[in-house]
Design a protein around this motif. Sequence first.
Motif, short mmCIF file in Angstrom:
data_model
loop_
_atom_site.label_atom_id
_atom_site.label_comp_id
_atom_site.label_asym_id
_atom_site.label_seq_id
_atom_site.Cartn_x
_atom_site.Cartn_y
_atom_site.Cartn_z
N VAL A 355 0.86 -1.18 0.00
CA VAL A 355 0.00 0.00 0.00
C VAL A 355 0.90 1.24 0.00
N PHE A 356 0.78 2.03 -1.06
CA PHE A 356 1.57 3.26 -1.20
C PHE A 356 0.78 4.47 -0.73
N THR A 357 1.46 5.43 -0.12
CA THR A 357 0.90 6.77 -0.03
C THR A 357 1.06 7.41 -1.41
N PRO A 358 0.32 8.49 -1.72
CA PRO A 358 0.54 9.15 -3.02
C PRO A 358 1.99 9.59 -3.22
N GLY A 359 2.61 10.13 -2.16
CA GLY A 359 4.01 10.53 -2.28
C GLY A 359 4.93 9.34 -2.46
N GLY A 360 4.66 8.25 -1.76
CA GLY A 360 5.46 7.05 -1.93
C GLY A 360 5.36 6.51 -3.35
N LEU A 361 4.15 6.54 -3.91
CA LEU A 361 3.98 6.08 -5.29
C LEU A 361 4.75 6.96 -6.26
N LEU A 379 6.30 5.28 3.75
CA LEU A 379 5.54 5.64 2.55
C LEU A 379 5.03 4.42 1.81
N LEU A 380 5.36 3.23 2.28
CA LEU A 380 4.90 1.97 1.70
C LEU A 380 4.76 0.97 2.82
N LYS A 381 3.60 0.32 2.90
CA LYS A 381 3.35 -0.68 3.93
C LYS A 381 2.77 -1.92 3.27
N GLY A 382 2.55 -2.95 4.06
CA GLY A 382 1.95 -4.17 3.54
C GLY A 382 2.99 -5.16 3.05
N GLY A 383 2.50 -6.20 2.38
CA GLY A 383 3.36 -7.28 1.92
C GLY A 383 4.46 -6.82 0.99
N ALA A 384 5.64 -7.45 1.12
CA ALA A 384 6.81 -7.06 0.33
C ALA A 384 7.11 -8.05 -0.79
N GLY A 385 6.21 -8.97 -1.05
CA GLY A 385 6.49 -10.01 -2.03
C GLY A 385 6.70 -9.51 -3.44
N SER A 386 6.14 -8.37 -3.78
CA SER A 386 6.27 -7.85 -5.15
C SER A 386 7.28 -6.71 -5.26
N ASP A 387 8.03 -6.44 -4.19
CA ASP A 387 8.97 -5.32 -4.21
C ASP A 387 10.01 -5.45 -5.32
N VAL A 388 10.54 -6.64 -5.50
CA VAL A 388 11.60 -6.83 -6.50
C VAL A 388 11.08 -6.53 -7.89
N LEU A 389 9.88 -7.03 -8.23
CA LEU A 389 9.33 -6.78 -9.55
C LEU A 389 9.07 -5.29 -9.76
N LEU A 390 8.51 -4.62 -8.76
CA LEU A 390 8.27 -3.19 -8.89
C LEU A 390 9.57 -2.41 -9.07
N ASP A 391 10.59 -2.75 -8.29
CA ASP A 391 11.87 -2.06 -8.42
C ASP A 391 12.47 -2.26 -9.81
N ARG A 392 12.41 -3.49 -10.33
CA ARG A 392 12.98 -3.75 -11.65
C ARG A 392 12.20 -3.04 -12.74
N LEU A 393 10.90 -2.91 -12.57
CA LEU A 393 10.07 -2.26 -13.58
C LEU A 393 10.31 -0.76 -13.62
N LEU A 394 10.57 -0.15 -12.46
CA LEU A 394 10.56 1.30 -12.36
C LEU A 394 11.94 1.94 -12.30
N ARG A 395 12.97 1.17 -12.03
CA ARG A 395 14.31 1.74 -11.92
C ARG A 395 15.01 1.72 -13.28
N GLY A 396 16.11 2.48 -13.38
CA GLY A 396 16.96 2.32 -14.57
C GLY A 396 17.34 3.59 -15.29
N ARG A 397 16.61 4.69 -15.11
CA ARG A 397 16.96 5.93 -15.79
C ARG A 397 17.19 7.02 -14.76
N PRO A 398 18.24 7.81 -14.93
CA PRO A 398 18.50 8.89 -13.98
C PRO A 398 17.50 10.02 -14.15
N VAL A 399 17.22 10.73 -13.05
CA VAL A 399 16.33 11.88 -13.10
C VAL A 399 17.13 13.12 -13.45
N HIS A 400 16.70 13.82 -14.48
CA HIS A 400 17.32 15.08 -14.88
C HIS A 400 16.22 16.07 -15.22
N ILE A 401 16.38 17.31 -14.77
CA ILE A 401 15.44 18.39 -15.06
C ILE A 401 16.24 19.55 -15.65
#
Length: 405
Positions: A355-361, A379-401
Amino acid sequence: MSEAHRSDPVVRPVTADDFEQTLALGLEAFGDLPEGMTRPTAEGFPGPGRHSWGAFEGGRLLGRAVGREYHSWWHGAEIPTCGVAGVTVAAEERGAGLLDAVFRPLLAEAMERGEVLSTLYPTAPGVYRRFGYELVGALETVELPTAELQGVRPPIGVRTRRGTLEDVPAIRDLYTAWAQEQNGPLTRRGVSFTATDQELLDDATAVTVAVDEADRVVGYLMWTRGRGDGREGRLTVEDTVAVTVDAHRALWRMVATFAPVTPAVRLTTSGADLLRAILPSASWQVVEARPYMLRLLDVEAAFSLLRAGALRGEVAFEVAGDEYCGTDGAYVVRVSPAGVACQRVDLASSPERPVFTPGGLALAWSGVQTCANLRMAGLLKGGAGSDVLLDRLLRGRPVHIRDYF
């Protein structure tokens, strides 16, 4: 006026008839216009791609905010983005809930336009967390000693020359080629970017391009000379992109030629700028930082625009605590050879589901923080079983503005 005996403000779009009030409120909050800037007029207000909302009492403008139409690059996709700007409340009215009054219709209108994200530059980040925003990066001004740039290695097969009008299409394409590999940069296209090629050139003292042996543009540097020389001299690099190491070297050796008259160079940048990989010294002084915040407006669209790559799997998660954009609920994300699909589903809450808060998401989706770090911050609670998949899906590009609004 105290909140105890305040009547509800009238919240409506700000129009040209309100121009003098909104200008005065902006000057009160952000200071006088920069030296040499022409005073704006009501003609064409609020301008293309700008949607201004205000809270009024008895015809007096008490607070306002502007939603700007952008697209920004995230995870290799152009994401419709609402950039929030010009947020201010009259000094005597702060703390009375007026920001809530203007943010609700501003964000609702952005969602109606199909904007998937909203971003802003906060002066006080804590104010915006209740609206679901969280810090994902910063636009920085850094200062470098000009003389030290003379130690940059000479380029091979690349030279510099003054950019011309004919080079501007290649400059724009080069920015896009760089930006689409990052998370965060605006696309610099659309209704909020109306500058002509000539206006882009005229916005700086000069544009220097780096070209290869076939005279192809492989880098550019937009710079403003500024006033003074000697100890007070400054040169400001407003924007620079290079797609080869030798382009970087050629451009910054050109800047080094200003060492006798400008002891320091200022650069607008963000994140872990790869320019530092070619600098001969560790000198890199941050003199100003503008934090950047993000929130998701449409969770289904934000996840469905992701790229699957070789990743496969399915994850369900929840969002809780969003009082402004209605993103609370359960979602299922499926990653398959066909791509990424996200669907809002009617599921009862489960302690096994994250379960994410809006800021955590916002922090997870932007790739700024891992699920493990979000759990440490609450900012994130609940089961951690899907953490690895979420991290792999969302990580990988640096933030630049690169663009302030």
